[in-house]
Design a protein around this motif. Structure first.
Motif, PDB file in Angstrom:
ATOM      1  N   LEU A   1       0.822  -1.206   0.000  1.00  0.00           N
ATOM      2  CA  LEU A   1       0.000   0.000   0.000  1.00  0.00           C
ATOM      3  C   LEU A   1       0.861   1.263   0.000  1.00  0.00           C
ATOM      4  O   LEU A   1       0.575   2.218  -0.736  1.00  0.00           O
TER       5      LEU A   1
ATOM      6  N   LEU B   1      -8.209  -0.938  -3.123  1.00  0.00           N
ATOM      7  CA  LEU B   1      -7.693  -2.301  -3.129  1.00  0.00           C
ATOM      8  C   LEU B   1      -8.373  -3.104  -2.038  1.00  0.00           C
ATOM      9  O   LEU B   1      -8.535  -2.623  -0.917  1.00  0.00           O
TER      10      LEU B   1
ATOM     11  N   GLN C   1      -8.890  -4.787  -7.379  1.00  0.00           N
ATOM     12  CA  GLN C   1      -8.436  -3.404  -7.396  1.00  0.00           C
ATOM     13  C   GLN C   1      -9.178  -2.626  -8.465  1.00  0.00           C
ATOM     14  O   GLN C   1      -9.487  -3.151  -9.538  1.00  0.00           O
TER      15      GLN C   1
ATOM     16  N   TYR D   1      -7.792   1.328   1.025  1.00  0.00           N
ATOM     17  CA  TYR D   1      -7.764  -0.088   1.398  1.00  0.00           C
ATOM     18  C   TYR D   1      -8.718  -0.303   2.557  1.00  0.00           C
ATOM     19  O   TYR D   1      -8.775   0.494   3.493  1.00  0.00           O
TER      20      TYR D   1
END
Length: 145
Positions: free
Chosen positions: A27, A43, A52, A97
């Motif tokens: 990340l 993601l 993604q 994320y």
């Protein structure tokens, strides 16, 4: 007039499992590179599978997708959806994320797992899963990264 934007949604399998430390490093690397190339996205990772969404100028998205296809950390890269977009859906995230829990028991009969639908041979089911997970991510994520 600004350059048209492209969004690509893809799935891949991790060549080796990712623990929290490897995910954090991925990340950090992605966020730096995406910032430099005017890319944004999200993601998700669960059970060795990545999902993604990347968005930005078409040339930057295409260059990153080519790099991902060559990346030894990814196997079986499969683009589910490529589309031209009028505005970014993840403008505030260079790479958002959100952890996804793994169900401890099978889903009850009649329920489906949206993440599993990403791997469907039915293109309509895969695209529906892309849309659902995108909405789920935006609804769950309160603060951008």
């Amino acid at each position: 007039m600004s350059e048209p934007l492209t969004a690509v949604s893809y799935v891949s399998r991790a060549a080796e499992p990712f623990d929290d430390e490897r995910l954090a490093a991925l990340l950090a690397q992605s966020r730096r590179a995406n910032h430099e190339h005017d890319l944004s996205g999200m993601l998700l990772y669960r059970r060795g599978r990545f999902f993604q969404v990347l968005e930005g100028p078409a040339d930057a998205v295409d260059a990153l997708m080519a790099k991902i296809r060559r990346d030894p950390r990814h196997d079986e890269v499969r683009v589910l959806l490529r589309e031209q977009i009028d505005e970014r859906r993840f403008e505030e995230w260079t790479m958002g994320y959100e952890p996804i829990g793994v169900p401890a028991t099978p889903a009850p009969e009649g329920f489906r797992d949206t993440f599993d639908d990403l791997e469907s041979d039915d293109d309509d089911a895969s695209i529906r899963a892309v849309r659902e997970l995108t909405v789920w991510f935006r609804a769950r994520t309160a603060s951008p990264a």
